[in-house]
Design a protein around this motif. Sequence first.
Motif, short mmCIF file in Angstrom:
data_model
loop_
_atom_site.label_atom_id
_atom_site.label_comp_id
_atom_site.label_asym_id
_atom_site.label_seq_id
_atom_site.Cartn_x
_atom_site.Cartn_y
_atom_site.Cartn_z
N GLU A 383 14.92 -17.27 -27.22
CA GLU A 383 14.60 -16.13 -26.35
C GLU A 383 14.50 -16.59 -24.89
O GLU A 383 14.93 -15.89 -23.97
CB GLU A 383 13.27 -15.54 -26.81
N ASP A 384 13.98 -17.80 -24.67
CA ASP A 384 13.80 -18.31 -23.31
C ASP A 384 15.11 -18.82 -22.70
O ASP A 384 15.22 -18.94 -21.48
CB ASP A 384 12.81 -19.50 -23.30
N PHE A 385 16.07 -19.16 -23.55
CA PHE A 385 17.30 -19.80 -23.06
C PHE A 385 18.14 -18.82 -22.22
O PHE A 385 18.45 -17.72 -22.67
CB PHE A 385 18.11 -20.33 -24.24
N ASP A 386 18.50 -19.26 -21.02
CA ASP A 386 19.34 -18.42 -20.16
C ASP A 386 20.69 -19.12 -19.99
O ASP A 386 20.80 -20.10 -19.24
CB ASP A 386 18.65 -18.25 -18.80
N PRO A 387 21.73 -18.62 -20.69
CA PRO A 387 23.02 -19.32 -20.65
C PRO A 387 23.62 -19.36 -19.24
O PRO A 387 24.43 -20.24 -18.93
CB PRO A 387 23.91 -18.51 -21.60
N ASP A 388 23.21 -18.43 -18.39
CA ASP A 388 23.79 -18.37 -17.04
C ASP A 388 22.92 -19.04 -15.99
O ASP A 388 23.28 -19.06 -14.81
CB ASP A 388 24.05 -16.90 -16.66
N GLY A 389 21.79 -19.56 -16.42
CA GLY A 389 20.90 -20.24 -15.47
C GLY A 389 21.41 -21.64 -15.18
O GLY A 389 22.46 -22.05 -15.70
N PRO A 390 20.68 -22.41 -14.36
CA PRO A 390 21.09 -23.79 -14.09
C PRO A 390 21.01 -24.60 -15.38
O PRO A 390 20.06 -24.46 -16.15
CB PRO A 390 20.05 -24.28 -13.07
N ARG A 391 22.04 -25.42 -15.64
CA ARG A 391 22.08 -26.20 -16.88
C ARG A 391 22.08 -27.69 -16.54
O ARG A 391 22.71 -28.11 -15.57
CB ARG A 391 23.36 -25.87 -17.69
N PRO A 392 21.40 -28.51 -17.35
CA PRO A 392 21.39 -29.95 -17.06
C PRO A 392 22.78 -30.55 -17.22
O PRO A 392 23.56 -30.13 -18.08
CB PRO A 392 20.43 -30.51 -18.10
N GLY A 393 23.10 -31.55 -16.37
CA GLY A 393 24.48 -32.05 -16.33
C GLY A 393 24.71 -33.34 -17.09
O GLY A 393 25.85 -33.71 -17.34
N GLY A 394 23.64 -34.06 -17.48
CA GLY A 394 23.82 -35.37 -18.12
C GLY A 394 24.32 -35.25 -19.55
O GLY A 394 24.24 -34.19 -20.16
N THR A 395 24.86 -36.36 -20.08
CA THR A 395 25.22 -36.35 -21.50
C THR A 395 24.49 -37.51 -22.18
O THR A 395 24.31 -38.57 -21.58
CB THR A 395 26.73 -36.51 -21.76
N ILE A 396 24.14 -37.28 -23.42
CA ILE A 396 23.39 -38.30 -24.15
C ILE A 396 24.27 -39.53 -24.42
O ILE A 396 23.78 -40.66 -24.43
CB ILE A 396 22.79 -37.70 -25.45
N GLU A 397 25.57 -39.29 -24.61
CA GLU A 397 26.48 -40.42 -24.88
C GLU A 397 26.44 -41.41 -23.72
O GLU A 397 26.31 -42.62 -23.92
CB GLU A 397 27.92 -39.93 -25.10
N ASP A 398 26.54 -40.89 -22.49
CA ASP A 398 26.52 -41.77 -21.31
C ASP A 398 25.20 -42.52 -21.22
O ASP A 398 25.16 -43.72 -20.94
CB ASP A 398 26.69 -40.95 -20.01
N LEU A 399 24.14 -41.78 -21.48
CA LEU A 399 22.81 -42.36 -21.35
C LEU A 399 22.60 -43.50 -22.35
O LEU A 399 22.15 -44.60 -22.00
CB LEU A 399 21.78 -41.26 -21.60
N LEU A 400 22.96 -43.25 -23.60
CA LEU A 400 22.76 -44.26 -24.65
C LEU A 400 23.64 -45.48 -24.37
O LEU A 400 23.22 -46.62 -24.55
CB LEU A 400 23.07 -43.68 -26.04
N GLU A 401 24.86 -45.21 -23.88
CA GLU A 401 25.76 -46.33 -23.58
C GLU A 401 25.20 -47.17 -22.43
O GLU A 401 25.19 -48.40 -22.50
CB GLU A 401 27.14 -45.80 -23.22
N SER A 402 24.67 -46.49 -21.42
CA SER A 402 24.15 -47.23 -20.27
C SER A 402 22.94 -48.09 -20.66
O SER A 402 22.64 -49.08 -20.04
CB SER A 402 23.77 -46.27 -19.14
N ARG A 403 22.25 -47.69 -21.73
CA ARG A 403 21.08 -48.47 -22.20
C ARG A 403 21.49 -49.53 -23.22
O ARG A 403 20.64 -50.28 -23.70
CB ARG A 403 20.03 -47.55 -22.87
N GLY A 404 22.76 -49.51 -23.64
CA GLY A 404 23.24 -50.49 -24.62
C GLY A 404 22.57 -50.35 -25.98
O GLY A 404 22.32 -51.33 -26.67
N LEU A 405 22.28 -49.10 -26.40
CA LEU A 405 21.56 -48.90 -27.67
C LEU A 405 22.53 -48.79 -28.84
O LEU A 405 23.57 -48.15 -28.73
CB LEU A 405 20.75 -47.60 -27.59
N ARG A 406 22.17 -49.42 -29.95
CA ARG A 406 22.97 -49.27 -31.16
C ARG A 406 22.33 -48.18 -32.02
O ARG A 406 21.33 -48.39 -32.70
CB ARG A 406 23.03 -50.58 -31.93
#
Length: 448
Positions: A383-406
């Motif tokens: 109900e709170d989600f606004d599809p047209d509002g500002p959306r976060p731009g990061g991706t989890i894949e990039d983040l996990l890769e940058s941390r070198g996590l397995r």
Amino acid sequence: MAAPPRVAVIGSGPAGLYAAEALVKQTDGNVRVDVFDRLPTPYGLVRYGVAPDHKSIKSIARYLQRVLENPAVRFFGCVELGRDLTRADLLGCYDAVLYSTGAMVDRRLGVPGEDLPGSVAATDFVNWYCGHPDAADHVFDLTAEEVAVIGVGNVAVDVVRILAKSADELRETDVPEHVLDALAAGRVRRIHMIGRRGPAQAKFTTKELRELGELPGVGVHVRPEDMDLDPASAGLAESDRQVRGNVKVLNGWTTEPDATLPRRIDVRFWRAPAEILGTGRVEGLRLERTTLDESGRVRGTGEHETLPVGLVLRSVGYQSVALDGVPFDDRASVVPNAAGRILGPDGAPIPREYVAGWIKRGPTGVVGTNKSDAAETVRNLLEDFDPDGPRPGGTIEDLLESRGLRVVTYNDWLNLDAAEIELARSLSRGERVKLARWDAMRAACHPE
Ligand code: NAP
């Protein structure tokens, strides 16, 4: 058309996976759900809390598996919030974050001697026999002939039952090999389960309680005088189905059991722990007789007795732990929330952050209770989600890769799942034998 909502669910126990299911159902699959767990294994308390001999409850894992197999849902195992990712990381990648980390630690008793060797939190003992990797190297001295379990909830009943069963009776379950060996070497003969209030105030459910009386080779006893009910308790025993059932079962145990039986369970009421005794390790448990005052509160009577026990298992409830940066009510040990919407210090909902399960409502209810609980949170999240509002731009894949996590993916977990099934086959032991050590679990996830 706006992209579907991206939601991070933290914790893959029943609450987290019922929430993932609700997200898929309530959006007709038009959602992306990433479920994170600090362990390489999904299912939380279904795997590490439900007793190994409760196979029908354990089978809920098969239902939850279908949630993880939905194309809109991904599993990220071995990723820990606070260690590998922060709350801000998640909010930078997802439209909403739903915390369902449960209640991971034991409540304290607050009596002298609580930290003596041989005084053990039931959470640790349960983790150990359920094969939780954090408890794999715990050693419980089961050489004592008499043991006390403090608390009269369903966890206490589980612990008493596992102690009262022979190792042979647990062979067909998934308990790790080293646990089976330790239980087989144990010498426990008498188990005292201690309630600080009366039979009408006990928290266990009748079905679970009744199982104690069905154990082969085990006599169960309740002192007749402990079954004397004050008018308020007698009223409860008439009006409340569970209390009525419990009292009926307990009344059936008031005659002395056959003394030749190898093991005995004493269910005690009106006894509060006053002190755990011993020099260097547990040698006894001092109890104070109790009564209830007019407002129903426990009062000590000043009359004491000592049980000659060598092990004390404290089963007085679980407690949630605070998550870094997420509001927490220290007194109630939950995240303050309104129907799953996390509330800030001003009492207003914090955008994009939600809770479900025990961290939302406290450690109560059965596994299935989490389904409607999670669905409520998810309704509010969507109900709170606004599809047209500002959306976060990061991706989890990039983040996990940058941390070198397995990361352990769902398919990696299936490798571990298959290894446990194969281990059971090779040992001629039931459907599964758990791998309980971090290195063995990691190796099974990533066979090279
Ligand atoms: P629980 O049901 O809250 O029981 C805790 C017990 O500890 C109560 O008897 C409580 O007595 C006692 N206690 C608390 N503080 C104490 C103290 N200082 N001294 C002495 N006794 C104290 O908690 P639980 O057994 O951990 O179970 C948690 C949840 O999991 C429950 O909803 C339970 O039904 C569920 N569960 C279900 C199953 C199943 O369905 N098979 C199995 C395991 C767990 P008071 O009432 O006097 O506070």
